[in-house]
Design a protein around this motif. Structure first.
Motif, short mmCIF file in Angstrom:
data_model
loop_
_atom_site.label_atom_id
_atom_site.label_comp_id
_atom_site.label_asym_id
_atom_site.label_seq_id
_atom_site.Cartn_x
_atom_site.Cartn_y
_atom_site.Cartn_z
N VAL A 21 41.52 -3.69 7.37
CA VAL A 21 42.21 -3.23 8.59
C VAL A 21 43.49 -3.21 8.32
N SER A 22 44.21 -1.96 8.49
CA SER A 22 45.40 -2.00 8.21
C SER A 22 46.29 -2.32 9.45
N GLU A 65 45.66 -0.34 12.74
CA GLU A 65 44.16 -0.30 13.29
C GLU A 65 43.85 -1.29 13.95
N GLY A 66 44.64 -1.42 15.44
CA GLY A 66 44.10 -2.13 16.36
C GLY A 66 42.76 -2.27 16.65
N ASP A 67 42.54 -0.82 16.76
CA ASP A 67 41.18 -0.69 17.57
C ASP A 67 40.08 -0.93 16.36
N ARG A 68 40.22 -0.67 15.13
CA ARG A 68 39.15 -1.10 14.34
C ARG A 68 39.05 -2.43 14.16
N TRP A 69 40.22 -3.21 14.19
CA TRP A 69 40.04 -4.78 14.22
C TRP A 69 39.06 -5.22 15.34
N ALA A 70 39.06 -4.58 16.46
CA ALA A 70 38.21 -4.96 17.77
C ALA A 70 36.68 -4.46 17.37
N GLN A 71 36.64 -3.41 16.87
CA GLN A 71 35.47 -2.85 16.27
C GLN A 71 34.75 -3.78 15.31
N VAL A 72 35.67 -4.00 14.43
CA VAL A 72 34.95 -4.96 13.14
C VAL A 72 34.52 -6.23 14.09
N ILE A 73 35.29 -6.70 14.72
CA ILE A 73 35.00 -8.10 15.38
C ILE A 73 33.54 -7.82 16.19
N GLY A 97 47.05 -5.85 12.45
CA GLY A 97 46.36 -5.15 12.97
C GLY A 97 45.46 -5.66 14.33
N ALA A 114 45.96 -5.04 18.34
CA ALA A 114 45.06 -5.03 19.22
C ALA A 114 45.21 -5.61 20.47
N ILE A 173 43.27 -4.33 23.55
CA ILE A 173 41.80 -3.85 23.29
C ILE A 173 40.97 -5.34 23.11
N TYR A 208 37.90 -7.60 22.88
CA TYR A 208 36.89 -7.85 21.97
C TYR A 208 36.15 -9.22 21.97
N GLY A 237 41.32 -7.53 4.57
CA GLY A 237 42.71 -7.60 3.82
C GLY A 237 43.55 -6.39 4.49
#
Lengths: 61, 1475, 72, 336
Positions: A28-29, A32-40, C26, C30, C35, C37, C72
């Motif tokens: 997650v770069s 990429e806040g959104d990606r982090w949430a998606q990952v979780i 990141g 979020a 965002i 989660y 990472g």
């Protein structure tokens, strides 16, 4: 190098019977806040589907 | 000349993009004070907007953010946002810079960046940061990682509605709140300035609407009825809004008259804590509102309800109490601390015509008052109402309702001049009222003292009078009689001031009004104030309200003994937000205000207006253009717990003294609307490259999803059009923007990675991939990603109506036309000089070059026309990030060269108390849990977490704070650390990435080692992301805190390692780069050793005569050599070879074998300037035929004026010989320009010469493009060729014949050549590998040295203390080499100027007992910071080189290598405490 | 996690060991972007993924984590 | 074999005489029938003790490391200029040379500190397997002849075919001849059956997850944490094994089964790119834990994921010391 370590560990854990999906590796770069949430969300779903971990756990009592 | 001791050790950097940031960091890290000036609200420039950077596709935010944080926290850098440079006076070494600052309206010292303000802000505007593809609020920051992290408010003046409203309510504010459905907030805002929204929502003359800019688009916003809507909501709600009262001030104030002004005054005084009593002669409160305005416009119960709120505030209203009769004025004077007189004008003005006293003449005021007080008044069937104001309208419509059959208006002007509100007039006409215009009454006609008619005369309009309306002029002899039963004159009102005694001393003017001060509303008698109609004559309700409010302010100040006037004079007509351009707004008609049908209302007094419903109100409010941007609704003020917002901030000026100035104003993106044929701004799916960049960004408007603007669908075919606003004389932009080919390629690649099915096509003229590894990148785009490149410039784009797809027409190379449909088009817009370039240049006293960029010196591209003022980045011409960063460092080096004597004089060293001795100290942990206003506390149960912390092992102190980062908490924390003898501190608050440093400093200030601190992130990663799960968030907070406390137990006090520094430099290579570096170092007072392997200095520069731009390179070299040899700080060793380099940063020892034997140099840094070579070729008969020469050989012939040239008529040049091929897949950058230079020179000497340049792509980037243009104009021919179809050369005697395929002619052509000049590529120095091995630094796959980071660290190696410059890095021009050499010096000086190098505390360490010296750590370490000491059989860490990444630790099977701050014990403690 | 959640639906306990410069940033983003989660992740911050000893994962599993995320 | 043994003894004598080696590690006849045991020869006349046969089980690289480490430790108290180099000669078959290569790559000693006497190998006899093949009888005497092991046992004469009682690791050995050597004794032995190298792993991989787990814990339950496997393993040379480390303590020492599982898991994982499949651990395990089932998986992954076989070439880098951007697979990376 880190990648190789995790790739082998994940594979090995799975081999001995610990679900591969319990160890998850991703990127997650910083932007990429959104990606982090998606990952979780995704990881939670995956792990939920497997149910509670019952292997390798140390009984603390 | 300023003497050294008078210079100022500070530099101002103007413009805070990556250039400004880099320059600031370099300066600040080498002992200079820096003022970083920015006219925006945050630093970062365009780079912050980029998604990725080419050619590595690194995330732009990831690489920029650490720099932002570093500069933001740097003690030597002062960031000044929203500043403009006004003037720069003085001389190099000592300038005075005048700055003005625009208000930010947010106090950065208080703002915590939590964003609560933006959440409540009702105003959305296009987010420029996202290319206007999304919206942001009026209070905002550009992006979450912005530095400064605080918010800012955009205001462009007072909105016209607010300015024009007499009460100056934030009209735009409540409209915006209504648009958001925040009705209660809207009402509260209104009531701050007007306690009569129910009234003003119905009967106001609404000057706000008159001023409304929406009228320029279609119609003004229906502001009045929006106000009515929220007021009625409150009216009908269970709990009315009653403002909070301040503490009682125990002082009594009397108010005379319960009209709008008096009650307003009472209302605000009551809020301020005064005991207010109102005396009213009539049996009802409300004044004219109650007795003048008819029920059907303002129902009595509604007015009563509005006044009820005032009574609920504690205001006592004494009805039927006429001052002067029931209570004397003097009694008021003696019993009350202050008096407000607002008794209104309740007497009708007389017509002053004969017969006015007859029965049947009822004056409007009396008539309305009687009716309103419930008296039955019958006027007869035929009624004439005289006048054109609202009272006349009220009278005429009341007459209709009291049963008169034929009611009409007599007015002496026309409808256009009528002062009554248009709605009123309209409604009256609807109710069947006739209006007779241009008639004036002359005489009442009657019988038996009773009215039977009125004699009138006709009028015509003459010249305008004082009111601006045309004056009615009587038409002589036009008298006529109108029959009627009653006459209601409604032409004006007067005050009844009989109660004011002479003794009171209150002054009354000639219009029978009270004299008063226009600002304070104070009369001539202290303690007596006035307002409303009695002071001004009949006016509107809002004006009365305003006067009452202002008087209340004055009374409050008067009673507190304060200056009543101070700060109150405000010219509301100034600084009005003028929405000049409304072309972007679509027409949306005004919501129709619902009213009763005329037939339903004519016969009764029911309210005519029905009022908006919620949907209508919101729709109407949404029409607002947000003229002022900020609506001044003050929601942010309420939301901000830190009290950081200040709407009263104003422009300010300051003057700062600095020794040098660096201009890094960046660039502007070309406005693609200027190329209308591409449809930008018209066709939705045509976007600019910067917009596409935002589309690609994960933090962009679509979260990285590639989609079309028109329908949000993922595009398939996407076209990039290059050179939009570049290489284009039609819009006066002749230059090449240097970066577009690459960014388009990058965007195409990333686009394809985001949307797998994407099919990008790039339309281009030449692919300019002239940078390091750029060609490889383009090749990958072509071969791996299948991106299509078409060499053609599309002439026009058309939009398909149904699909919004785009049809591109373009010419193929062979001249045929193709039309192709695309889903989306990206315009590769060029780089322009910054918008404010001219003004900036003028204020800085520097010159611009012909295109409007900053003019720079040929000998040194970072020097401007004014000594002491330097330039870097795109302000000096379009360029890529690495060149920008190099220039930034170079500019810093030049500024430091000027100010070296004053290094370290303006910076403030941090002084901390002596550190507590931790030996034998038990673990005593203090835990601070932060509420962060409501950011954490609103979700997480903070007290519960705090109490939980107290149960954890070794925790001896716990506290919760509103803001742990605030200054007062810092003081408290320091006290607690001492008092409770804390040995560990844990803060549960926000992110350590932003706040760890701050809290660590707090610890240091209390004598606690900074590494004994740990954080739990319970905001960014807890309360903010689990807002709807407070229980779970509280549990998570406890878990995170427990883990942090557990880790803290194992923290160790760390002492960063120190290393002494040798202050000399070794420069490997004595070419242009090496010599420049040595001289630049000497300027800053540092000695250097140049080691050159040839027998002379100069390297490739020896072969250059002139640069394309006209610099006499020979003379320049001569001057340089002289300076180098004369400088006592420079030692030169020629014909020398480096044998051995030992040591590391700060402490090197190098053995050199020179002609005169072996020498050993000790030095602190190494600058690698090993240069590169012209390749050797055997292609194209080179070496076999005398006509075939290299460009370098040709240059010698030209400038040495070789007589053989005279006979040379036909010249052919072939480019890319030994460049951009399989073996060397990189561009040698300078060859195209060198070929054009020689061609131009040959052509100038003899225009009859036939010159052809055979090329792959012409890569004359930036301003070099002008010379390419010049060459084409000079009739030099250009033929392009492809790599797989190279030209062929055959000998023809002592000449040659060149055969090449001409793609335009579509045939093979044969060119005879007296001279064939080959542009031969550059090859890296073959010794790079060996030198790299000695220095333990890498080379890239082509053999050039590999920098630490291709974008942001272009002169550094990953290994500290080693730097590079010139062609050892990559092929480049001589001026670029000079820049990079200066840049390397800047970086090197950051080391050389130190007495000691301080290591980062969190570095790796080795447990010797465990180490087996297996060397895996050494292989893995990216910084060469850990090495195996073979003799001792253990690995050793060089803490100065170690960056604390910990790779060594994880690779160590023995767990011998470990990492301070994140050691195994600490991390495992966290893991063991998961539960 | 606490007992009072026990009677609700079972939620897995996940440990995330993440790099300070990328994922941690990141995750902060979020937060800044609000965002939402699931709240069942416990983050352990390390300077770089390279620092993560694979045995951390094993130890986390032994301690009872239902899942371990390395990012990472 | 006789021929090789003769040459081996000659070579050893020569090395000691010429002082090319200070000590030679080889095998001598064991005290029990059909066994061989490691021996250390420092005098030329002792060289005749040396044997080379199918009963030489141990991987002698372990002793090379031990000797050199002991020597280096003893030298630590000596002034650097007075320190002495010690050269170890070692009789090395394929797997031994692989271990030596690992040691060299991991800089445990210099190439000049070890003299490698390469010997061909056609596998060694798995003692436990042999005993099982003869029904558990005690062997009183025995000899190997033409691929047949003839034994006198407590239960009469027995015969076993050599190929049937070879250690598992030998049956599918890919590197039965030395990879590096300073001198080669004898000519290369014929290939074994490396194609079947991963058959067992593949079979195990195909089993259901819970069955694999059941097998793992069953095997781990056998382990009594005697550390014999570690002691025998040439790759296990850490000065302080993680098992014995405190601050932090990685593995609990109590009786919780998870501690044993984690101990073995970690030790096995340390073999990524480092297990040469010499079988030492298996042959010394008193409880017969099926370690090879797991080690072979690690070997297989290293080979399949990174194209690396432990100690197969001097030029290789340790697989965990690098990363190949272009060839490493990324399929283990999770994408939501």
């Amino acid at each position: 190098m880190a990648r190789r370590k995790f790739a082998t560990l994940k594979s090995f854990l799975n081999y001995i019977g610990v679900e591969g999906d319990r160890t998850i590796f991703t990127w997650v770069s910083a932007s990429e806040g959104d990606r982090w949430a998606q990952v979780i969300k995704g990881v939670t779903e995956k792990v939920k589907a497997m149910g509670p971990a019952g292997k390798l756990i140390k009984n603390l009592n | 000349m300023i003497k050294d001791n008078e210079k100022v050790g500070a530099v101002m950097v103007v413009g805070s993009g990556i250039a400004g940031i880099q320059a600031s960091l370099d300066l600040a890290n080498s002992g200079m004070k820096v003022y970083l000036v920015e006219n925006g609200i945050s630093i970062g420039g365009v780079m912050a907007q980029l998604d990725k950077t080419f050619p590595t596709n690194d995330c732009s935010a990831c690489i920029l953010s650490p720099k932002l944080v570093e500069v933001g926290r740097h003690p030597n850098v002062e960031i000044k946002t929203r500043r403009t440079v006004e003037s720069v006076e003085g001389e190099p070494g000592k300038f005075k810079v005048k700055l003005t600052s625009a208000p930010r309206f947010v106090n950065l010292n208080k703002c915590t960046g939590c964003g609560d303000c933006a959440n409540v802000c009702p105003v959305s505007v296009p987010a420029g940061f996202n290319g206007n593809l999304s919206e942001r609020k009026a209070i905002y920051r550009h992006f979450p990682q912005a530095i400064p992290s605080g918010f800012a408010i955009d205001k462009i003046g007072t909105s016209p509605c607010k300015s024009n409203c007499p009460t100056h309510i934030s009209v735009q504010g409540y409209v915006a709140l209504i648009a958001q459905g925040k009705f209660k907030e809207a009402l509260k805002l209104i009531k701050q300035d007007n306690p009569f929204p129910i009234v003003c929502g119905r009967v106001c003359n609404h000057p706000c609407e008159t001023a409304c800019m929406r009228a320029k688009v279609d119609e003004a916003i229906d502001i009045m009825h929006l106000k009515q809507f929220v007021a009625d909501l409150d009216l009908n709600s269970d709990t009315r809004y009653i403002p909070e009262k301040k503490e009682s001030k125990s002082k009594k104030v009397a108010v005379v008259g319960a009209g709008p002004s008096g009650l307003t005054c009472a209302y605000y005084l009551a809020i301020e804590g005064y005991d207010v009593e109102v005396f009213e002669a009539l049996p009802v409160a409300g004044g004219w509102l109650a007795v003048g305005i008819p029920e059907y416009r303002l129902p009595k119960n509604v007015l009563k309800a509005e006044i009820k709120v005032i009574e609920d505030l504690g205001v006592k209203i004494h009805l039927n109490t006429r001052v002067g009769k029931d209570i004397s004025f003097d009694k008021l004077k003696s019993d009350y601390s202050a008096i407000f007189i607002g008794c209104g004008t309740m007497k009708s003005s007389k017509l002053k015509i004969p017969g006015e006293d007859m029965k049947g003449v009822v004056h409007g005021v009396d008539y309305l008052m009687k009716v309103n007080l419930g008296e039955k008044v019958s006027l007869g069937d035929k009624v004439a109402v005289i006048g054109g104001g609202n009272v006349a309208m009220d009278a005429v419509r009341t007459a209709v309702r009291t049963g008169s059959k034929e009611v009409f208006i007599l007015y002496r002007r026309t409808r256009a001049e009528m002062p009554a509100s248009p709605e009123e007039i309209e409604e009256a006409i609807e109710e069947g009222i006739e209006m007779k215009f241009l008639v004036a009454p002359k005489r009442v006609v009657g019988q038996d003292g009773k009215v039977t008619g009125i004699e009138c005369t006709k009028m015509e309009l003459g010249e305008p009078d004082a009111s601006g309306r045309r004056r009615p002029v009587e038409i002589k002899g036009s008298e006529f009689i109108v029959e009627c039963d009653a006459i209601v004159p409604a032409i004006g009102q007067e005050a009844d001031l009989s109660f004011i005694t002479k003794e009171s001393g209150v002054s009354i003017n000639k219009w029978n009004n009270l004299d008063f001060d226009k600002i304070t509303y104070a009369t001539n008698v202290p303690g007596i104030f006035t307002g409303g109609d009695v002071s001004t004559g009949p006016q509107t309700v809002v004006k009365a309200v305003f006067s009452g409010k202002e008087a209340a302010k004055s009374i409050d100040r008067y009673l507190q003994g304060l200056d009543m006037k101070a700060g109150r004079e405000k010219d509301w007509t100034k600084d009005i937000a003028d929405k000049a351009d409304v072309s972007n707004f679509a027409k949306v008609p005004r919501e129709k205000y619902p009213v009763m049908k005329p037939e339903d209302r004519k016969t009764n007094f029911k309210e005519v207006g029905i009022g908006f419903d919620e949907a209508q109100a919101i729709a109407e409010a949404k029409r607002c253009l947000s003229c002022g941007i900020c609506s001044e609704c003050y929601q942010c003020v309420d939301a901000c717990i830190a009290k950081a917002i200040d709407h009263e901030m104003t422009y300010e000026e300051e003057t700062i003294e600095v020794g040098a100035v660096i201009a890094s104003a960046g660039f502007e993106i070309f406005d693609a609307r200027l190329r209308g044929e591409f449809g930008y701004g018209v066709y939705k799916n045509v976007v600019s490259a910067l917009q596409f960049e935002r589309i690609l960004s994960a933090s962009g408007p679509f979260f990285g999803h590639v989609q079309r603007i028109s329908d949000g669908k993922e595009p398939k075919k996407i076209a990039f059009i290059q050179c939009v606003g570049s290489r284009d004389v039609s819009c006066d932009n002749s230059w090449c923007s240097s970066v577009c080919c690459m960014y388009a390629t990058k965007e195409a690649i990333i686009g394809k990675e985001h949307a797998k099915g994407l099919e990008p096509t790039i339309f281009y003229m030449d692919i300019r991939a002239h940078g390091k590894d750029f060609d490889r990148f383009v090749n990958r785009a072509k071969n791996e990603y299948g991106i299509r490149y078409i060499r053609s410039m599309p002439s026009v784009i058309k939009e398909m109506q149904q699909t919004n797809n785009l049809l591109i027409k373009y010419v193929n190379q062979d001249g045929t036309l193709t039309e192709e449909e695309f889903d989306m088009v990206v315009l590769s817009v060029g780089l322009m000089p910054p918008k404010e370039a001219k003004k900036l240049a003028a204020s800085m006293g520097i010159e611009l070059e012909e295109h409007g960029f900053c003019k720079t010196k040929l000998e040194n591209p970072v020097e401007t026309s004014r000594p002491g003022v330097f330039v870097c980045g795109a302000f000096g011409g379009p360029k890529d990030i690495p060149e920008t960063v190099m220039e930034a460092s170079a500019a810093a080096a030049c500024a430091e060269g000027l100010l070296a004597a004053k290094r370290g004089t303006m910076i403030t060293p941090v002084e901390n108390p002596e550190e507590k001795d931790m030996r034998g100290q038990a673990v005593r942990t203090g835990v601070f849990v932060c509420h962060c206003g409501i950011n954490i506390g609103g979700v997480v149960n903070v007290p519960e977490v705090r109490d939980y912390a107290a149960t954890l092992p070794n925790v001896v102190y716990t506290a919760d704070n509103l803001f742990t980062c605030s200054q007062d908490t810092a003081v408290k924390m320091a006290e607690v650390i001492k008092e409770k003898n804390l040995t560990r501190v844990v803060v549960a608050s926000c992110s350590p990435r932003t706040h760890e440093g701050l809290f660590q400093e707090n610890c240091e200030k209390a004598g606690l080692n900074r590494y004994l601190f740990e954080m739990a992130n319970i905001r960014d990663q807890n309360s903010w992301v689990h807002m709807h799960e407070p229980e779970a968030a509280t549990e998570k907070a406890k878990d995170l805190l427990r883990m942090a406390v557990a880790k803290a137990q194992y923290l160790k006090p760390l002492k960063p390692g120190q290393l002494s520094v040798n202050h000399q430099a070794l420069i490997i290579g004595g070419g242009l780069a090496g010599m420049t570096a040595a001289l630049s170092l000497a300027d800053q007072g540092f000695a250097s050793f140049i080691v050159e392997k040839e027998d002379r200095l100069g390297g490739n520069y020896n072969y250059l005569y002139k640069t394309l731009e006209g610099l006499d390179a020979k003379a320049h070299l001569k001057a340089l050599l002289e300076k180098v040899y004369k400088n006592p700080l420079i030692t030169v060793a020629t014909s020398a070879k480096i044998e051995k380099i030992e040591g590391f940063i700060g402490n090197y020892k190098t053995t050199v074998k020179a002609k005169d034997g072996e020498k050993v140099f000790e030095h602190g840094v190494v600058i690698v300037a090993t240069g590169a070579y012209e390749n050797k070729t055997q292609e194209y008969l080179y070496g076999q035929n005398a006509a075939v020469k290299t460009q370098r050989e040709l240059e010698t012939l030209i400038y040495e004026k070789d007589p053989k040239l005279a006979a040379v008529k036909n010249i052919v040049m072939i480019n890319c010989v030994g460049s951009r091929d399989k073996e060397r897949p990189y561009c040698s950058r300078y060859c195209c320009s060198e070929a054009i230079k020689n061609a131009l020179e040959l052509k100038a000497a003899d225009p009859s010469r036939d010159i052809t340049i055979i090329y792959r792509d012409i890569r004359t980037f930036a301003f070099k493009e002008d010379y390419y243009k010049k060459a084409r104009e000079a009739n030099i021919k250009f033929i392009s060729y492809e790599e797989d179809r190279k030209p062929e050369v055959v000998a023809s005697g002592d000449k040659v014949e060149v055969q090449v395929f001409d793609p335009i002619l579509n045939e093979q052509v044969s060119l005879p050549a007296d001279i064939l000049a080959l542009s031969i590529g550059v090859v890296p120095n073959p010794e790079n590998a060996a030198i790299g091995q000695m220095l333990k630094v890498p080379t890239n796959q082509d053999g050039f040295f590999l920098e630490a980071h291709v974008k942001l660290r272009p002169v550094d190696f990953a290994t500290d203390g080693v730097f590079m410059c010139g062609m050892s890095h990559s092929p480049k021009f001589s001026d670029e080499t000079i820049t990079q050499a200066n840049a390397a010096v800047s970086r090197a000086v950051m080391v050389l100027c130190l007495d000691f190098i301080e290591a980062e505390g969190k570095t790796a360490y080795v447990n010797k007992e465990r180490c087996s010296a297996c060397g895996l750590c050494e292989i893995n370490c990216p910084y060469s910071a850990i090495r195996v000491n073979a003799a001792e059989g253990v690995a050793e860490v060089n803490t100065v080189l170690c960056k604390g990444c910990g790779v060594c630790t994880a690779s160590c099977r023995m767990n011998a290598a470990d990492l301070n701050g994140f050691n195994n014990e600490e991390v495992l403690a966290q893991i063991y405490n998961l539960n | 996690m606490a007992e009072n959640l026990a009677n609700k639906e079972w939620v897995p306990k996940i440990v995330a060991v993440v790099c300070n410069w990328c994922t941690y940033a990141g995750a902060d983003l979020a937060g800044i972007s609000r965002i939402q989660y699931p709240p069942n992740v416990r983050i352990i911050r390390v300077p770089c993924t390279g620092r993560i000893n694979p045995f951390y994962i094993v130890k986390a599993l032994q301690t009872g984590a239902d899942g371990v995320l390395v990012s990472g | 074999m006789e021929n090789i043994e003769t040459k081996l003894r000659e070579e050893a004598k020569r090395l000691l005489l010429e002082k090319k080696a200070d000590v030679i590690i080889g095998y001598e006849k064991g005290t029990l029938p059909l066994t061989a045991t490691p021996c250390f020869i420092t005098a030329p006349e002792e060289a005749d003790k040396l044997v080379w046969n199918n009963f030489c089980t141990q991987n002698l690289a372990k002793y090379v490391h031990d000797l050199i480490t002991a020597h280096k430790n003893s030298q630590k108290r000596v002034k650097p200029e007075d320190r002495k180099k010690k050269v170890i000669g070692v009789v090395a078959r394929g797997c031994t040379t692989r271990s030596l290569i690992i040691h060299l790559q991991e800089r445990q000693y210099g190439r000049d500190e070890v003299y490698i006497i390469g010997v061909p190998c056609d596998g060694y006899v798995d003692g436990k397997g042999l005993k099982a093949a003869i029904g558990g009888a005690d062997i009183v005497d025995g000899s190997l002849d033409g691929g047949q092991i003839k034994m006198k046992t407590s239960e009469g004469d027995k015969t076993a075919a050599l190929k049937d009682v070879l250690a598992d690791c030998c049956k599918t050995c890919r590197f039965n001849n030395p990879i590096i050597s300073d001198v080669m004794v004898g000519s290369n032995a014929p290939a074994m059956n490396p194609d079947a190298e991963y058959d067992e792993v593949k079979e195990f991989e195909a089993k259901p997850l819970e069955e694999r787990w059941a097998y793992f814990i069953k095997e781990m339950e056998k382990c009594m944490r005697c550390n014999a496997c570690r002691q025998a393993c040439p790759s296990c040379y850490c000065p302080t094994c993680f098992v014995e480390q405190s601050q932090p303590q990685w593995v609990g020492i109590g009786e919780d089964p998870s501690d044993t599982q984690v101990f073995q898991l970690m030790r096995l994982y340390h073999m990524v790119g480092r297990c040469v499949d010499c079988g030492s651990c298996v042959s010394v395990c008193p409880m017969g834990v099926d370690l090879r089932k797991f080690l072979k998986k690690i070997d297989k992954d290293g080979c399949e994921m990174f194209g690396s076989r432990a100690g197969s070439s001097m030029e290789d880098m340790p697989p965990l010391g690098k990363y190949d951007e272009h060839h490493d697979k990324g399929d283990f990376v999770y994408n939501p």
